[in-house]
Design an enzyme around this catalytic site. Structure first.
Site, mmCIF file in Angstrom:
data_model
loop_
_atom_site.group_PDB
_atom_site.id
_atom_site.type_symbol
_atom_site.label_atom_id
_atom_site.label_comp_id
_atom_site.label_asym_id
_atom_site.label_seq_id
_atom_site.Cartn_x
_atom_site.Cartn_y
_atom_site.Cartn_z
ATOM 1 N N SER A 6 0.842 -1.204 0.000
ATOM 2 C CA SER A 6 0.000 0.000 0.000
ATOM 3 C C SER A 6 0.871 1.245 0.000
ATOM 4 O O SER A 6 1.603 1.514 0.953
ATOM 5 C CB SER A 6 -0.908 0.011 1.220
ATOM 6 O OG SER A 6 -1.445 1.308 1.371
ATOM 7 N N HIS A 31 -1.166 -1.320 -4.307
ATOM 8 C CA HIS A 31 -2.433 -0.930 -3.674
ATOM 9 C C HIS A 31 -2.465 0.588 -3.469
ATOM 10 O O HIS A 31 -1.565 1.162 -2.842
ATOM 11 C CB HIS A 31 -2.523 -1.656 -2.333
ATOM 12 C CG HIS A 31 -3.820 -1.535 -1.612
ATOM 13 N ND1 HIS A 31 -4.900 -2.360 -1.851
ATOM 14 C CD2 HIS A 31 -4.207 -0.691 -0.630
ATOM 15 C CE1 HIS A 31 -5.894 -2.026 -1.047
ATOM 16 N NE2 HIS A 31 -5.507 -1.003 -0.295
ATOM 17 N N ASP A 33 -4.749 3.763 -1.980
ATOM 18 C CA ASP A 33 -5.850 4.075 -1.068
ATOM 19 C C ASP A 33 -6.382 5.481 -1.304
ATOM 20 O O ASP A 33 -5.721 6.459 -0.976
ATOM 21 C CB ASP A 33 -5.352 3.965 0.377
ATOM 22 C CG ASP A 33 -5.064 2.536 0.771
ATOM 23 O OD1 ASP A 33 -6.014 1.728 0.794
ATOM 24 O OD2 ASP A 33 -3.891 2.217 1.037
ATOM 25 N N MET A 35 -9.059 8.317 -0.340
ATOM 26 C CA MET A 35 -9.938 8.682 0.789
ATOM 27 C C MET A 35 -10.531 10.060 0.548
ATOM 28 O O MET A 35 -9.818 10.965 0.099
ATOM 29 C CB MET A 35 -9.131 8.714 2.083
ATOM 30 C CG MET A 35 -8.409 7.408 2.372
ATOM 31 S SD MET A 35 -7.452 7.559 3.885
ATOM 32 C CE MET A 35 -6.580 5.986 3.877
ATOM 33 N N HIS A 64 -8.227 1.044 -3.992
ATOM 34 C CA HIS A 64 -9.162 0.869 -2.877
ATOM 35 C C HIS A 64 -9.836 2.212 -2.621
ATOM 36 O O HIS A 64 -9.213 3.136 -2.090
ATOM 37 C CB HIS A 64 -8.365 0.378 -1.656
ATOM 38 C CG HIS A 64 -9.148 0.242 -0.403
ATOM 39 N ND1 HIS A 64 -8.565 0.100 0.834
ATOM 40 C CD2 HIS A 64 -10.488 0.216 -0.169
ATOM 41 C CE1 HIS A 64 -9.496 0.006 1.762
ATOM 42 N NE2 HIS A 64 -10.680 0.085 1.177
ATOM 43 N N MET A 66 -12.077 4.505 -0.662
ATOM 44 C CA MET A 66 -12.769 4.748 0.610
ATOM 45 C C MET A 66 -13.524 6.062 0.443
ATOM 46 O O MET A 66 -13.174 7.089 1.026
ATOM 47 C CB MET A 66 -11.740 4.807 1.749
ATOM 48 C CG MET A 66 -11.225 3.423 2.128
ATOM 49 S SD MET A 66 -9.635 3.479 2.985
ATOM 50 C CE MET A 66 -8.560 3.474 1.581
ATOM 51 N N MET A 135 -11.314 -5.692 5.470
ATOM 52 C CA MET A 135 -10.529 -4.741 6.265
ATOM 53 C C MET A 135 -10.222 -5.361 7.632
ATOM 54 O O MET A 135 -11.134 -5.797 8.344
ATOM 55 C CB MET A 135 -11.300 -3.436 6.475
ATOM 56 C CG MET A 135 -11.486 -2.589 5.227
ATOM 57 S SD MET A 135 -9.971 -2.263 4.290
ATOM 58 C CE MET A 135 -8.963 -1.429 5.512
ATOM 59 N N ASP A 173 -6.504 -6.350 4.366
ATOM 60 C CA ASP A 173 -5.855 -5.037 4.401
ATOM 61 C C ASP A 173 -5.917 -4.426 5.803
ATOM 62 O O ASP A 173 -7.006 -4.210 6.340
ATOM 63 C CB ASP A 173 -6.597 -4.144 3.387
ATOM 64 C CG ASP A 173 -6.033 -2.729 3.262
ATOM 65 O OD1 ASP A 173 -4.983 -2.451 3.843
ATOM 66 O OD2 ASP A 173 -6.678 -1.936 2.550
HETATM 67 C C1 DX5 Z 1 -6.260 1.800 5.532
HETATM 68 C C2 DX5 Z 1 -5.800 1.415 4.140
HETATM 69 C C3 DX5 Z 1 -4.672 0.466 4.119
HETATM 70 C C4 DX5 Z 1 -3.406 0.981 4.774
HETATM 71 C C5 DX5 Z 1 -2.735 -0.213 5.377
HETATM 72 O O1 DX5 Z 1 -7.436 2.510 5.445
HETATM 73 O O2 DX5 Z 1 -6.871 0.810 3.427
HETATM 74 O O3 DX5 Z 1 -4.401 -0.008 2.793
HETATM 75 O O4 DX5 Z 1 -2.508 1.622 3.894
HETATM 76 O O5 DX5 Z 1 -1.663 0.217 6.146
HETATM 77 P P1 DX5 Z 1 -0.937 -0.772 7.165
HETATM 78 O O6 DX5 Z 1 -0.467 -1.955 6.377
HETATM 79 O O7 DX5 Z 1 0.181 0.084 7.696
HETATM 80 O O8 DX5 Z 1 -1.940 -1.147 8.210
HETATM 81 ZN ZN ZN Z 2 -6.374 -0.154 1.465
#
Ligand code: DX5
Ligand code: ZN
Length: 214
Positions: A6, A31, A33, A35, A64, A66, A135, A173
């Site tokens: 990620s 990956h 993320d 947001m 991903h 969010m 998650m 994840d």
């Molecule tokens: C959290 C993200 C993850 C995050 C994971 O909302 O979806 O992908 O980057 O980070 P680690 O592996 O540090 O928990």
């Molecule tokens: Zn993620």
């Protein structure tokens, strides 16, 4: 095991360096993320960053989302180079329609579940999915503590997928490292996402390898 580092835990002032490091690694996916500050209490990055990363990444992009109303962005996400589009079940009113739109746009369709959302909510779409993302932290931030319930949840999802004869892969994840990853591997996970464990490691290539062998 397949591995999807990620980028959230990368050095954003040197993104190209970190993407190129992942290119050289044994990772299978990258990956990303996204947001929106509404679905989750944080804001990360959007299309300009995904497009720039896509130009230099040799790994398929596992995006991903969010965000609320992810169905608005299907064709745009395809245009900036996403291979996999992950939408949250909790963010989709018409989940079946969104899954079909993602596949028609030429991407793999994945549905993500928050820690509090039961796998049974996917029973009626499991045959349509390329992937389910569980998650193992509440989404929004990297570096959080692994929620142990994710192990049993992975096992229950494995049974559901196998019983349905679905080809959906299970990705997990949040808080993944070599020890939590081992538990998830035993429970039937196919893909591990790891942010801080990879990017904050002294040797990130070795951290990726330690998950690959699980
Ligand atoms: C959290 C993200 C993850 C995050 C994971 O909302 O979806 O992908 O980057 O980070 P680690 O592996 O540090 O928990
Ligand atoms: Zn993620």
């Amino acid at each position: 095991m397949l591995v999807s580092p990620s980028l959230l835990s990368a050095d954003f002032a040197n993104l190209a360096k970190d993407v190129e490091m992942i290119n050289r690694s044994d990772a299978d996916l990258l990956h990303l993320d996204v947001m929106d500050g509404v679905f989750v209490p944080n804001i990360s990055f959007g299309f300009p960053v995904i497009e720039s990363v896509s130009r230099i990444s040799e790994k398929p992009l596992d995006v991903h989302l969010m965000i609320v109303e992810p169905e608005k962005w299907v064709s745009r996400l395809h245009d900036v180079g996403a291979a996999i589009m992950n939408v949250h079940q909790e963010a989709c009113v018409h989940l079946d329609r969104t899954i079909h739109a993602i596949k028609e746009a030429g991407m793999k369709a994945a549905v993500t579940l928050n820690p509090s959302t039961p796998v049974s909510l996917l029973e009626d779409v499991i045959g349509e999915l390329d992937m389910v993302l569980l998650m193992s932290v509440n989404p929004g931030f990297g570096g959080q503590k692994f929620i142990a319930n994710a192990v049993d949840k992975t096992r229950r999802l494995r049974h559901m997928i196998d019983a349905a004869g679905s080809g959906a892969l299970i990705e997990v994840d949040g808080g993944v490292n070599a020890s939590t990853g081992k538990l998830l591997a035993e429970a039937g996970a196919d893909i591990l996402v790891a942010g801080s464990y990879v990017f904050h490691a002294k040797d990130p290539l070795e951290a990726v390898r330690s998950l690959k062998v699980l």
